[in-house]
Design a protein around this motif. Sequence first.
Motif, PDB file in Angstrom:
ATOM      1  N   GLY A  84       0.782  -1.232   0.000  1.00 11.96           N
ATOM      2  CA  GLY A  84       0.000   0.000   0.000  1.00 11.96           C
ATOM      3  C   GLY A  84       0.816   1.287   0.000  1.00 11.96           C
ATOM      4  N   ILE A  85       0.495   2.165   0.937  1.00 16.28           N
ATOM      5  CA  ILE A  85       1.086   3.510   0.995  1.00 16.28           C
ATOM      6  C   ILE A  85       2.614   3.449   1.169  1.00 16.28           C
ATOM      7  CG2 ILE A  85       1.198   5.586   2.439  1.00 16.28           C
ATOM      8  CD1 ILE A  85      -1.868   5.100   3.017  1.00 16.28           C
ATOM      9  N   GLY A  86       3.077   2.561   2.039  1.00 15.00           N
ATOM     10  CA  GLY A  86       4.518   2.472   2.293  1.00 15.00           C
ATOM     11  C   GLY A  86       5.286   2.021   1.060  1.00 15.00           C
ATOM     12  N   ALA A  87       4.750   1.047   0.333  1.00 17.86           N
ATOM     13  CA  ALA A  87       5.425   0.550  -0.882  1.00 17.86           C
ATOM     14  C   ALA A  87       5.452   1.644  -1.947  1.00 17.86           C
ATOM     15  CB  ALA A  87       4.714  -0.700  -1.395  1.00 17.86           C
ATOM     16  N   ALA A  88       4.331   2.358  -2.090  1.00 22.13           N
ATOM     17  CA  ALA A  88       4.285   3.451  -3.083  1.00 22.13           C
ATOM     18  C   ALA A  88       5.271   4.554  -2.709  1.00 22.13           C
ATOM     19  CB  ALA A  88       2.868   4.018  -3.162  1.00 22.13           C
ATOM     20  N   THR A  89       5.392   4.824  -1.412  1.00 21.30           N
ATOM     21  CA  THR A  89       6.322   5.881  -0.965  1.00 21.30           C
ATOM     22  C   THR A  89       7.768   5.451  -1.208  1.00 21.30           C
ATOM     23  OG1 THR A  89       4.701   6.530   0.706  1.00 21.30           O
ATOM     24  CG2 THR A  89       6.928   7.377   0.981  1.00 21.30           C
ATOM     25  N   ALA A  90       8.064   4.181  -0.960  1.00 22.46           N
ATOM     26  CA  ALA A  90       9.421   3.683  -1.231  1.00 22.46           C
ATOM     27  C   ALA A  90       9.761   3.879  -2.707  1.00 22.46           C
ATOM     28  CB  ALA A  90       9.516   2.211  -0.844  1.00 22.46           C
ATOM     29  N   GLU A  91       8.800   3.602  -3.571  1.00 22.36           N
ATOM     30  CA  GLU A  91       9.036   3.737  -5.013  1.00 22.36           C
ATOM     31  C   GLU A  91       9.296   5.205  -5.383  1.00 22.36           C
ATOM     32  OE1 GLU A  91       6.057   1.848  -7.376  1.00 22.36           O
ATOM     33  OE2 GLU A  91       6.886   2.613  -9.246  1.00 22.36           O
ATOM     34  N   VAL A  92       8.446   6.100  -4.885  1.00 21.44           N
ATOM     35  CA  VAL A  92       8.596   7.526  -5.202  1.00 21.44           C
ATOM     36  C   VAL A  92       9.909   8.068  -4.620  1.00 21.44           C
ATOM     37  CG1 VAL A  92       7.619   9.814  -4.700  1.00 21.44           C
ATOM     38  CG2 VAL A  92       6.129   7.966  -5.498  1.00 21.44           C
ATOM     39  N   PHE A  93      10.206   7.715  -3.376  1.00 22.91           N
ATOM     40  CA  PHE A  93      11.440   8.207  -2.738  1.00 22.91           C
ATOM     41  C   PHE A  93      12.674   7.725  -3.531  1.00 22.91           C
ATOM     42  CE2 PHE A  93      10.497   9.393   1.998  1.00 22.91           C
ATOM     43  CZ  PHE A  93       9.408  10.147   1.616  1.00 22.91           C
ATOM     44  N   ALA A  94      12.661   6.452  -3.919  1.00 26.19           N
ATOM     45  CA  ALA A  94      13.813   5.915  -4.667  1.00 26.19           C
ATOM     46  C   ALA A  94      13.928   6.610  -6.017  1.00 26.19           C
ATOM     47  CB  ALA A  94      13.672   4.404  -4.832  1.00 26.19           C
ATOM     48  N   GLN A  95      12.802   6.834  -6.680  1.00 27.20           N
ATOM     49  CA  GLN A  95      12.838   7.535  -7.977  1.00 27.20           C
ATOM     50  C   GLN A  95      13.394   8.943  -7.828  1.00 27.20           C
ATOM     51  OE1 GLN A  95       8.732   7.321  -9.141  1.00 27.20           O
ATOM     52  NE2 GLN A  95       8.975   5.345 -10.172  1.00 27.20           N
ATOM     53  N   GLU A  96      13.175   9.545  -6.659  1.00 24.92           N
ATOM     54  CA  GLU A  96      13.638  10.919  -6.428  1.00 24.92           C
ATOM     55  C   GLU A  96      15.049  10.964  -5.842  1.00 24.92           C
ATOM     56  OE1 GLU A  96      12.246  13.734  -7.354  1.00 24.92           O
ATOM     57  OE2 GLU A  96      10.475  12.770  -8.194  1.00 24.92           O
ATOM     58  N   GLY A  97      15.721   9.814  -5.822  1.00 21.73           N
ATOM     59  CA  GLY A  97      17.141   9.801  -5.485  1.00 21.73           C
ATOM     60  C   GLY A  97      17.493   9.391  -4.073  1.00 21.73           C
ATOM     61  N   ALA A  98      16.486   9.039  -3.250  1.00 24.05           N
ATOM     62  CA  ALA A  98      16.797   8.659  -1.863  1.00 24.05           C
ATOM     63  C   ALA A  98      17.303   7.224  -1.782  1.00 24.05           C
ATOM     64  CB  ALA A  98      15.548   8.801  -0.997  1.00 24.05           C
ATOM     65  N   LYS A  99      18.042   6.962  -0.722  1.00 24.22           N
ATOM     66  CA  LYS A  99      18.351   5.595  -0.335  1.00 24.22           C
ATOM     67  C   LYS A  99      17.339   5.226   0.743  1.00 24.22           C
ATOM     68  CE  LYS A  99      23.321   5.694  -1.397  1.00 24.22           C
ATOM     69  NZ  LYS A  99      23.047   6.121  -2.729  1.00 24.22           N
ATOM     70  N   VAL A 100      16.732   4.053   0.618  1.00 23.57           N
ATOM     71  CA  VAL A 100      15.569   3.758   1.440  1.00 23.57           C
ATOM     72  C   VAL A 100      15.694   2.395   2.111  1.00 23.57           C
ATOM     73  CG1 VAL A 100      13.048   3.586   1.450  1.00 23.57           C
ATOM     74  CG2 VAL A 100      14.148   5.033  -0.247  1.00 23.57           C
ATOM     75  N   VAL A 101      15.402   2.360   3.420  1.00 26.61           N
ATOM     76  CA  VAL A 101      15.241   1.093   4.137  1.00 26.61           C
ATOM     77  C   VAL A 101      13.746   0.868   4.296  1.00 26.61           C
ATOM     78  CG1 VAL A 101      15.606  -0.147   6.309  1.00 26.61           C
ATOM     79  CG2 VAL A 101      17.393   1.374   5.419  1.00 26.61           C
ATOM     80  N   ILE A 102      13.238  -0.234   3.749  1.00 21.27           N
ATOM     81  CA  ILE A 102      11.821  -0.552   3.948  1.00 21.27           C
ATOM     82  C   ILE A 102      11.706  -1.705   4.935  1.00 21.27           C
ATOM     83  CG2 ILE A 102      10.960   0.303   1.746  1.00 21.27           C
ATOM     84  CD1 ILE A 102      10.888  -2.675   0.812  1.00 21.27           C
ATOM     85  N   ALA A 103      10.595  -1.699   5.670  1.00 22.57           N
ATOM     86  CA  ALA A 103      10.409  -2.732   6.687  1.00 22.57           C
ATOM     87  C   ALA A 103       8.972  -3.195   6.725  1.00 22.57           C
ATOM     88  CB  ALA A 103      10.789  -2.178   8.059  1.00 22.57           C
ATOM     89  N   GLY A 104       8.812  -4.429   7.150  1.00 26.90           N
ATOM     90  CA  GLY A 104       7.500  -5.032   7.340  1.00 26.90           C
ATOM     91  C   GLY A 104       7.757  -6.452   7.803  1.00 26.90           C
ATOM     92  N   ARG A 105       6.692  -7.204   7.997  1.00 28.68           N
ATOM     93  CA  ARG A 105       6.902  -8.593   8.427  1.00 28.68           C
ATOM     94  C   ARG A 105       6.998  -9.558   7.263  1.00 28.68           C
ATOM     95  NH1 ARG A 105       1.620  -8.275  11.640  1.00 28.68           N
ATOM     96  NH2 ARG A 105       1.284  -7.284   9.625  1.00 28.68           N
ATOM     97  N   SER A 106       6.507  -9.154   6.099  1.00 28.46           N
ATOM     98  CA  SER A 106       6.485 -10.059   4.946  1.00 28.46           C
ATOM     99  C   SER A 106       7.815 -10.023   4.191  1.00 28.46           C
ATOM    100  CB  SER A 106       5.344  -9.683   4.004  1.00 28.46           C
ATOM    101  OG  SER A 106       5.465 -10.416   2.811  1.00 28.46           O
ATOM    102  N   GLU A 107       8.647 -11.045   4.427  1.00 28.06           N
ATOM    103  CA  GLU A 107       9.965 -11.080   3.790  1.00 28.06           C
ATOM    104  C   GLU A 107       9.830 -11.268   2.283  1.00 28.06           C
ATOM    105  OE1 GLU A 107      12.469 -13.839   5.910  1.00 28.06           O
ATOM    106  OE2 GLU A 107      11.927 -12.932   7.827  1.00 28.06           O
TER     107      GLU A 107
END
Length: 266
Positions: A18-41
Amino acid sequence: MSGRLQGKVAVITGGTSGIGAATAEVFAQEGAKVVIAGRSEEKGAALVKRLGENVIYQRADVTREEDIKALIDLAVNRFGKLDCMFNNAGGPDRGTLDTVSMDDFVYSMQLLLGSAVFGIKHAAAVMKPQGSGCIINNASIAAIRTGQGGYLYSAAKAGVTHITKVAGVQLGPFGIRVNSIAPGAIATPIFWGGSQVANTLDDAANQRKMEKLMRSLANATPLPRAGLDKDIAYAALFLASDEGSFINCHDLVVDGGRTSLFYEKK
Ligand SMILES: NC(=O)c1ccc[n+]([C@@H]2O[C@H](COP(=O)([O-])OP(=O)(O)OC[C@H]3O[C@@H](n4cnc5c(N)ncnc54)[C@H](OP(=O)(O)O)[C@@H]3O)[C@@H](O)[C@H]2O)c1
């Protein structure tokens, strides 16, 4: 405009859906380095594969303080700093006004309020010596109006909206901004039981639920469409970017006008 987060490092809890996955995508596209987390490996690994080397995944349960701290440690050890903490993970609460038990209460508060409390605590510990940082808490329109979420969900999210302001006042002198986003009716699996239920269904079943949900949310929002995960991702991008550098203690409502409805649209 692109590169709006060039050189920045972000942690996003609940980055597997959902929102977190979409934000990871947008942040990465905008040049950020991103750590994503959740329980689903499985979902974390799939997202990392799709988004590339600037995104890494670590399993974390946000009801556990040590898991939240470990995410921040990972960001600092791997990328050298932490510019943005998005306390986003969440899911349905447990219990109702009539049935709520102490276990329901503790679980719901740990998941929905504690995740932000401890995310703020451990992000601030890194950001204070840096003298900069941006913390974003995912609240909800359920914090503002009744009837937009469960009993404890609404109470916990109201807590998130308010600690955002309290923390922003305390951390502002260190150059740290704390803001919340109040999404309203964003089409994600949270409406059919959250990621834990979605993970038990196949893609076709999830797709059918999403299509039905999109139609009903569009009908209950002044703008004639459902909110999308990307709508919140772009709000988070604005807050995390330098363009948001004078915004602190703010609750950014992104709901297509839903909280302004006097009555539910039929
Ligand atoms: N959708 C809306 O209309 C709406 C409205 C207002 C607020 N929100 C808020 O937005 C946030 C994201 O929700 P969403 O709509 O994107 O729902 P979603 O698609 O179900 O995603 C929820 C995310 O939270 C993670 N999560 C849930 N419990 C967790 C736990 N104990 N530890 C770690 N991660 C956990 C899930 O990952 P795993 O399953 O991998 O653990 C998943 O990545 C939530 O805080 C929600 O309350 C959503």
